[in-house]
Design a protein around this motif. Structure first.
Motif, PDB file in Angstrom:
ATOM      1  N   ALA A   1     -10.676  -9.632 -22.150  1.00 29.91           N
ATOM      2  CA  ALA A   1     -11.431  -8.735 -21.269  1.00 29.91           C
ATOM      3  C   ALA A   1     -11.228  -9.193 -19.828  1.00 29.91           C
ATOM      4  CB  ALA A   1     -12.916  -8.774 -21.622  1.00 29.91           C
ATOM      5  N   TYR A   2     -11.147  -8.229 -18.925  1.00 31.89           N
ATOM      6  CA  TYR A   2     -10.972  -8.556 -17.519  1.00 31.89           C
ATOM      7  C   TYR A   2     -11.793  -7.616 -16.652  1.00 31.89           C
ATOM      8  CZ  TYR A   2      -7.850  -4.546 -17.328  1.00 31.89           C
ATOM      9  OH  TYR A   2      -7.342  -3.287 -17.407  1.00 31.89           O
ATOM     10  N   ARG A   3     -12.033  -8.061 -15.438  1.00 29.97           N
ATOM     11  CA  ARG A   3     -12.678  -7.257 -14.414  1.00 29.97           C
ATOM     12  C   ARG A   3     -12.061  -7.675 -13.087  1.00 29.97           C
ATOM     13  NH1 ARG A   3     -15.654  -8.178 -10.414  1.00 29.97           N
ATOM     14  NH2 ARG A   3     -15.951 -10.347 -11.038  1.00 29.97           N
ATOM     15  N   ALA A   4     -11.733  -6.700 -12.272  1.00 27.92           N
ATOM     16  CA  ALA A   4     -11.141  -7.008 -10.969  1.00 27.92           C
ATOM     17  C   ALA A   4     -11.636  -5.995  -9.943  1.00 27.92           C
ATOM     18  CB  ALA A   4      -9.619  -6.967 -11.042  1.00 27.92           C
ATOM     19  N   ASP A   5     -12.074  -6.501  -8.823  1.00 30.30           N
ATOM     20  CA  ASP A   5     -12.473  -5.669  -7.686  1.00 30.30           C
ATOM     21  C   ASP A   5     -11.652  -6.120  -6.486  1.00 30.30           C
ATOM     22  OD1 ASP A   5     -14.565  -4.121  -8.892  1.00 30.30           O
ATOM     23  OD2 ASP A   5     -15.813  -5.915  -8.843  1.00 30.30           O
ATOM     24  N   LEU A   6     -10.928  -5.186  -5.903  1.00 33.27           N
ATOM     25  CA  LEU A   6     -10.098  -5.460  -4.743  1.00 33.27           C
ATOM     26  C   LEU A   6     -10.532  -4.540  -3.614  1.00 33.27           C
ATOM     27  CD1 LEU A   6      -7.559  -6.686  -3.343  1.00 33.27           C
ATOM     28  CD2 LEU A   6      -6.270  -4.773  -4.326  1.00 33.27           C
ATOM     29  N   ALA A   7     -10.763  -5.097  -2.457  1.00 32.62           N
ATOM     30  CA  ALA A   7     -11.124  -4.301  -1.278  1.00 32.62           C
ATOM     31  C   ALA A   7     -10.264  -4.755  -0.106  1.00 32.62           C
ATOM     32  CB  ALA A   7     -12.599  -4.469  -0.948  1.00 32.62           C
ATOM     33  N   VAL A   8      -9.663  -3.779   0.567  1.00 31.36           N
ATOM     34  CA  VAL A   8      -8.847  -4.048   1.743  1.00 31.36           C
ATOM     35  C   VAL A   8      -9.454  -3.241   2.885  1.00 31.36           C
ATOM     36  CG1 VAL A   8      -6.552  -3.855   2.759  1.00 31.36           C
ATOM     37  CG2 VAL A   8      -6.789  -4.354   0.323  1.00 31.36           C
ATOM     38  N   ASP A   9      -9.700  -3.901   4.011  1.00 33.04           N
ATOM     39  CA  ASP A   9     -10.314  -3.225   5.152  1.00 33.04           C
ATOM     40  C   ASP A   9      -9.505  -3.508   6.409  1.00 33.04           C
ATOM     41  OD1 ASP A   9     -12.101  -1.855   6.800  1.00 33.04           O
ATOM     42  OD2 ASP A   9     -13.383  -3.597   7.053  1.00 33.04           O
ATOM     43  N   SER A  10      -8.912  -2.464   6.954  1.00 35.55           N
ATOM     44  CA  SER A  10      -8.211  -2.503   8.244  1.00 35.55           C
ATOM     45  C   SER A  10      -7.109  -3.558   8.311  1.00 35.55           C
ATOM     46  CB  SER A  10      -9.201  -2.732   9.392  1.00 35.55           C
ATOM     47  OG  SER A  10     -10.192  -1.744   9.393  1.00 35.55           O
ATOM     48  N   LEU A  11      -6.404  -3.769   7.227  1.00 38.43           N
ATOM     49  CA  LEU A  11      -5.306  -4.728   7.210  1.00 38.43           C
ATOM     50  C   LEU A  11      -4.131  -4.146   7.993  1.00 38.43           C
ATOM     51  CD1 LEU A  11      -4.624  -7.498   6.030  1.00 38.43           C
ATOM     52  CD2 LEU A  11      -3.539  -6.328   4.129  1.00 38.43           C
ATOM     53  N   GLN A  12      -3.621  -4.889   8.944  1.00 40.26           N
ATOM     54  CA  GLN A  12      -2.526  -4.442   9.807  1.00 40.26           C
ATOM     55  C   GLN A  12      -1.191  -4.759   9.122  1.00 40.26           C
ATOM     56  OE1 GLN A  12      -3.335  -2.900  12.869  1.00 40.26           O
ATOM     57  NE2 GLN A  12      -5.365  -3.024  11.956  1.00 40.26           N
ATOM     58  N   LEU A  13      -0.636  -3.795   8.402  1.00 35.32           N
ATOM     59  CA  LEU A  13       0.581  -4.033   7.622  1.00 35.32           C
ATOM     60  C   LEU A  13       1.794  -4.344   8.489  1.00 35.32           C
ATOM     61  CD1 LEU A  13       0.355  -1.434   4.737  1.00 35.32           C
ATOM     62  CD2 LEU A  13      -0.182  -3.862   4.705  1.00 35.32           C
ATOM     63  N   GLN A  14       1.824  -3.854   9.717  1.00 33.72           N
ATOM     64  CA  GLN A  14       2.987  -4.120  10.557  1.00 33.72           C
ATOM     65  C   GLN A  14       3.101  -5.607  10.911  1.00 33.72           C
ATOM     66  OE1 GLN A  14       0.302  -2.569  11.692  1.00 33.72           O
ATOM     67  NE2 GLN A  14      -0.126  -3.103  13.813  1.00 33.72           N
ATOM     68  N   HIS A  15       2.041  -6.381  10.720  1.00 32.89           N
ATOM     69  CA  HIS A  15       2.129  -7.822  10.940  1.00 32.89           C
ATOM     70  C   HIS A  15       2.942  -8.501   9.836  1.00 32.89           C
ATOM     71  CE1 HIS A  15      -1.834  -7.831  13.464  1.00 32.89           C
ATOM     72  NE2 HIS A  15      -0.860  -7.150  14.021  1.00 32.89           N
ATOM     73  N   PHE A  16       2.994  -7.876   8.654  1.00 32.97           N
ATOM     74  CA  PHE A  16       3.720  -8.428   7.510  1.00 32.97           C
ATOM     75  C   PHE A  16       5.028  -7.685   7.240  1.00 32.97           C
ATOM     76  CE2 PHE A  16      -0.849  -8.866   6.858  1.00 32.97           C
ATOM     77  CZ  PHE A  16      -0.959 -10.242   6.793  1.00 32.97           C
ATOM     78  N   LEU A  17       5.041  -6.396   7.538  1.00 32.07           N
ATOM     79  CA  LEU A  17       6.216  -5.537   7.320  1.00 32.07           C
ATOM     80  C   LEU A  17       6.533  -4.835   8.638  1.00 32.07           C
ATOM     81  CD1 LEU A  17       4.899  -3.945   4.004  1.00 32.07           C
ATOM     82  CD2 LEU A  17       6.585  -5.767   4.179  1.00 32.07           C
ATOM     83  N   PRO A  18       7.214  -5.499   9.567  1.00 38.86           N
ATOM     84  CA  PRO A  18       7.382  -4.946  10.912  1.00 38.86           C
ATOM     85  C   PRO A  18       8.168  -3.639  10.977  1.00 38.86           C
ATOM     86  CG  PRO A  18       8.667  -6.961  10.644  1.00 38.86           C
ATOM     87  CD  PRO A  18       7.834  -6.811   9.414  1.00 38.86           C
ATOM     88  N   LYS A  19       8.958  -3.320   9.999  1.00 39.58           N
ATOM     89  CA  LYS A  19       9.743  -2.080  10.038  1.00 39.58           C
ATOM     90  C   LYS A  19       9.062  -0.920   9.320  1.00 39.58           C
ATOM     91  CE  LYS A  19      14.108  -4.456  10.543  1.00 39.58           C
ATOM     92  NZ  LYS A  19      14.438  -4.187  11.909  1.00 39.58           N
ATOM     93  N   ASP A  20       7.852  -1.133   8.776  1.00 45.68           N
ATOM     94  CA  ASP A  20       7.129  -0.092   8.053  1.00 45.68           C
ATOM     95  C   ASP A  20       6.310   0.741   9.037  1.00 45.68           C
ATOM     96  OD1 ASP A  20       5.768   1.479   6.220  1.00 45.68           O
ATOM     97  OD2 ASP A  20       5.501  -0.172   4.825  1.00 45.68           O
ATOM     98  N   SER A  21       6.149   2.031   8.747  1.00 50.79           N
ATOM     99  CA  SER A  21       5.406   2.912   9.635  1.00 50.79           C
ATOM    100  C   SER A  21       3.920   3.001   9.292  1.00 50.79           C
ATOM    101  CB  SER A  21       6.015   4.324   9.595  1.00 50.79           C
ATOM    102  OG  SER A  21       5.916   4.846   8.283  1.00 50.79           O
ATOM    103  N   ILE A  22       3.485   2.352   8.216  1.00 47.59           N
ATOM    104  CA  ILE A  22       2.055   2.310   7.887  1.00 47.59           C
ATOM    105  C   ILE A  22       1.445   1.195   8.742  1.00 47.59           C
ATOM    106  CG2 ILE A  22       0.342   1.901   6.092  1.00 47.59           C
ATOM    107  CD1 ILE A  22       2.449   2.754   4.046  1.00 47.59           C
TER     108      ILE A  22
END
Length: 67
Positions: A37-58
């Motif tokens: 049995a598993y349970r997982a809760d993931l929350a992402v708030d205002s993560l700046q993806l261009q800091h990790f993926l500089p060529k992405d448009s998100i």
């Protein structure tokens, strides 16, 4: 990054919080290897993806997932 992991017999727990600039990622999860049995809760708030993926448009990502 702040992470806490616990193991108690077959029960595993993880609580992870990552902050970067204005963004945050939070994962709270449990797993029992006896019952599978598993349970997982993931929350992402205002993560700046261009800091990790500089060529992405998100630019900013916010989401929540529960399983």
């Amino acid at each position: 990054m702040d992470a806490h992991f616990r193991m108690d017999g077959a029960q595993y727990n993880a609580d992870l919080q990552l902050t970067e600039d204005k963004g945050a990622l939070r994962l709270d999860a449990d797993y029992n290897s006896d019952t599978q049995a598993y349970r997982a809760d993931l929350a992402v708030d205002s993560l700046q993806l261009q800091h990790f993926l500089p060529k992405d448009s998100i630019y900013e990502l916010s989401l929540s997932v529960a399983a």
